[in-house]
Design a protein around this motif. Structure first.
Motif, PDB file in Angstrom:
ATOM      1  N   UNK A  98       1.065  -1.165  -0.020  1.00  0.00           N
ATOM      2  CA  UNK A  98       0.241   0.117   0.284  1.00  0.00           C
ATOM      3  C   UNK A  98       1.039   1.413   0.408  1.00  0.00           C
ATOM      4  N   UNK A  99       1.893   1.267   0.410  1.00  0.00           N
ATOM      5  CA  UNK A  99       2.624   2.245   0.705  1.00  0.00           C
ATOM      6  C   UNK A  99       3.664   2.395  -0.444  1.00  0.00           C
ATOM      7  N   UNK A 100       4.357   1.214  -0.918  1.00  0.00           N
ATOM      8  CA  UNK A 100       4.737   1.650  -2.528  1.00  0.00           C
ATOM      9  C   UNK A 100       3.952   1.928  -3.293  1.00  0.00           C
ATOM     10  N   UNK A 101       2.851   1.509  -3.294  1.00  0.00           N
ATOM     11  CA  UNK A 101       1.279   2.194  -4.497  1.00  0.00           C
ATOM     12  C   UNK A 101       1.487   3.852  -4.495  1.00  0.00           C
ATOM     13  N   UNK A 102       1.234   3.808  -2.751  1.00  0.00           N
ATOM     14  CA  UNK A 102       0.609   5.197  -2.904  1.00  0.00           C
ATOM     15  C   UNK A 102       2.237   6.221  -2.746  1.00  0.00           C
ATOM     16  N   UNK A 103       3.619   6.447  -2.544  1.00  0.00           N
ATOM     17  CA  UNK A 103       4.618   6.768  -2.854  1.00  0.00           C
ATOM     18  C   UNK A 103       4.479   6.941  -4.399  1.00  0.00           C
ATOM     19  N   UNK A 106       1.354   9.555  -5.660  1.00  0.00           N
ATOM     20  CA  UNK A 106       1.837  10.834  -4.980  1.00  0.00           C
ATOM     21  C   UNK A 106       3.303  11.806  -4.948  1.00  0.00           C
ATOM     22  N   UNK A 107       4.096  10.557  -5.510  1.00  0.00           N
ATOM     23  CA  UNK A 107       5.598  11.384  -4.549  1.00  0.00           C
ATOM     24  C   UNK A 107       6.385  10.941  -2.602  1.00  0.00           C
ATOM     25  N   UNK A 108       7.142  11.084  -2.507  1.00  0.00           N
ATOM     26  CA  UNK A 108       7.261  11.424  -1.598  1.00  0.00           C
ATOM     27  C   UNK A 108       6.807  12.323  -0.707  1.00  0.00           C
ATOM     28  N   UNK A 109       6.328  13.310  -1.051  1.00  0.00           N
ATOM     29  CA  UNK A 109       5.793  14.376  -0.220  1.00  0.00           C
ATOM     30  C   UNK A 109       4.484  14.803  -1.234  1.00  0.00           C
ATOM     31  N   UNK A 110       3.437  13.795  -1.921  1.00  0.00           N
ATOM     32  CA  UNK A 110       2.413  14.329  -2.688  1.00  0.00           C
ATOM     33  C   UNK A 110       0.951  14.439  -1.290  1.00  0.00           C
ATOM     34  N   UNK A 111       1.529  15.104  -0.191  1.00  0.00           N
ATOM     35  CA  UNK A 111       0.250  15.094   0.694  1.00  0.00           C
ATOM     36  C   UNK A 111       0.242  16.451   0.379  1.00  0.00           C
ATOM     37  N   UNK A 112       1.176  17.104   0.541  1.00  0.00           N
ATOM     38  CA  UNK A 112       1.314  18.519   0.577  1.00  0.00           C
ATOM     39  C   UNK A 112      -0.164  18.976  -0.826  1.00  0.00           C
ATOM     40  N   UNK A 113      -0.160  18.022  -1.881  1.00  0.00           N
ATOM     41  CA  UNK A 113      -0.895  19.141  -3.023  1.00  0.00           C
ATOM     42  C   UNK A 113      -2.109  19.078  -3.147  1.00  0.00           C
ATOM     43  N   UNK A 114      -3.224  18.357  -2.140  1.00  0.00           N
ATOM     44  CA  UNK A 114      -4.140  18.597  -1.967  1.00  0.00           C
ATOM     45  C   UNK A 114      -4.438  17.418  -0.981  1.00  0.00           C
ATOM     46  N   UNK A 115      -5.791  18.110  -0.380  1.00  0.00           N
ATOM     47  CA  UNK A 115      -6.283  17.353   1.006  1.00  0.00           C
ATOM     48  C   UNK A 115      -6.823  16.344   0.409  1.00  0.00           C
ATOM     49  N   UNK A 116      -7.251  15.351  -0.726  1.00  0.00           N
ATOM     50  CA  UNK A 116      -7.434  14.235  -1.061  1.00  0.00           C
ATOM     51  C   UNK A 116      -6.228  14.070  -0.824  1.00  0.00           C
ATOM     52  N   UNK A 117      -5.453  13.747  -0.658  1.00  0.00           N
ATOM     53  CA  UNK A 117      -3.499  13.470  -1.142  1.00  0.00           C
ATOM     54  C   UNK A 117      -3.370  13.330   0.459  1.00  0.00           C
ATOM     55  N   UNK A 118      -3.807  13.924   1.283  1.00  0.00           N
ATOM     56  CA  UNK A 118      -3.333  14.147   2.328  1.00  0.00           C
ATOM     57  C   UNK A 118      -4.170  12.742   3.378  1.00  0.00           C
TER      58      UNK A 118
END
Length: 243
Positions: A98-103, A106-118
């Motif tokens: 799951x973690x590998x697919x997420x990164x 979205x990228x290693x710090x993709x969580x900052x790109x949108x609320x949905x990504x976070x």
């Protein structure tokens, strides 16, 4: 549903009538039939509960979510807590695939790109691991307090998490921050050193900053987002409300 609203109401009334935290923890251990789990973030409230569990000897499983993005100080707090209270704190890690697919997506710090990504990041690193850790549990103890944020102002002592089908137990619901700090001082409880450096609420390192004077205690979490409803998904599940 394995837990009922009437049971939650009874437990809430009993916990409200008890003065001492140790008495509340002891009552929870007796009142809930089956496995009881405590998810700790190593914050001040959770350290208070950990101390009460250890001193009462309550049969409560203690675990923490190892997101892979914690501050070094948080990891040190796990170690100091284990030295003080003896039992290991179970570390629950995200599923590797799951973690590998997420990164990869979205990228290693993709969580900052949108609320949905976070929220997707929180889902993989926290929500899904929590579900695994609570599998088979009948009760879930948390360190939630009404004074932590506007969104938590009406937290009861006990409620039904309908998504997980278990009792969610909040023995510190009515405590103030001053009560938490006084309990820590009186019992010499180990705390995350970041709390003395302007971090009243500590999450993942990339998602947490110190708060400024006058800010809400959770203002340092996901600070780039709107202030309303900033939760990671652990504590905004469907809850059955009593009449």
């Amino acid at each position: 549903m394995s837990a009922s609203l009437s049971q939650a109401d009874i437990i809430s009334r009993e916990l409200a009538a008890l003065t001492h935290l140790e008495a509340r923890i002891g009552f929870i251990a007796r009142a809930v039939a089956g496995k009881i789990a405590f998810s700790t973030s190593l914050g001040v409230e959770d350290q208070v509960i950990l101390h009460a569990i250890a001193t009462t000897g309550a049969a409560i499983d203690v675990f923490t979510l190892d997101t892979g993005r914690h501050f070094p100080e948080t990891l040190d707090t796990i170690e100091s807590s284990e030295r003080r209270y003896a039992p290991r704190i179970r570390l629950i890690a995200p599923n590797a695939r799951d973690l590998e697919s997420l990164v990869a997506r979205d990228g290693i710090n993709g969580f900052r790109s949108s609320i949905d990504a976070r929220k997707a990041c929180c889902d993989v690193r926290k929500v899904r691991p929590l579900q695994r850790a609570l599998a088979g549990a009948r009760g879930w103890v948390t360190g939630l307090r009404r004074g932590q944020s506007v969104g938590r102002h009406s937290i009861p002592f006990a409620e039904i998490d309908t998504g997980l089908g278990l009792l969610k137990l909040n023995p510190l619901a009515d405590w103030s921050l001053e009560q938490v700090e006084a309990y820590i001082a009186a019992n010499d409880i180990p705390i995350n050193p970041l709390h003395t450096r302007g971090y009243p609420s500590v999450g993942c390192q990339p998602c947490t900053r110190p708060v400024r004077p006058g800010e809400d205690v959770r203002a340092g979490r996901w600070w780039w987002e709107n202030e309303d409803g900033k939760e990671c998904g652990l504590h905004n599940r469907p809850i059955a409300e009593s009449s």
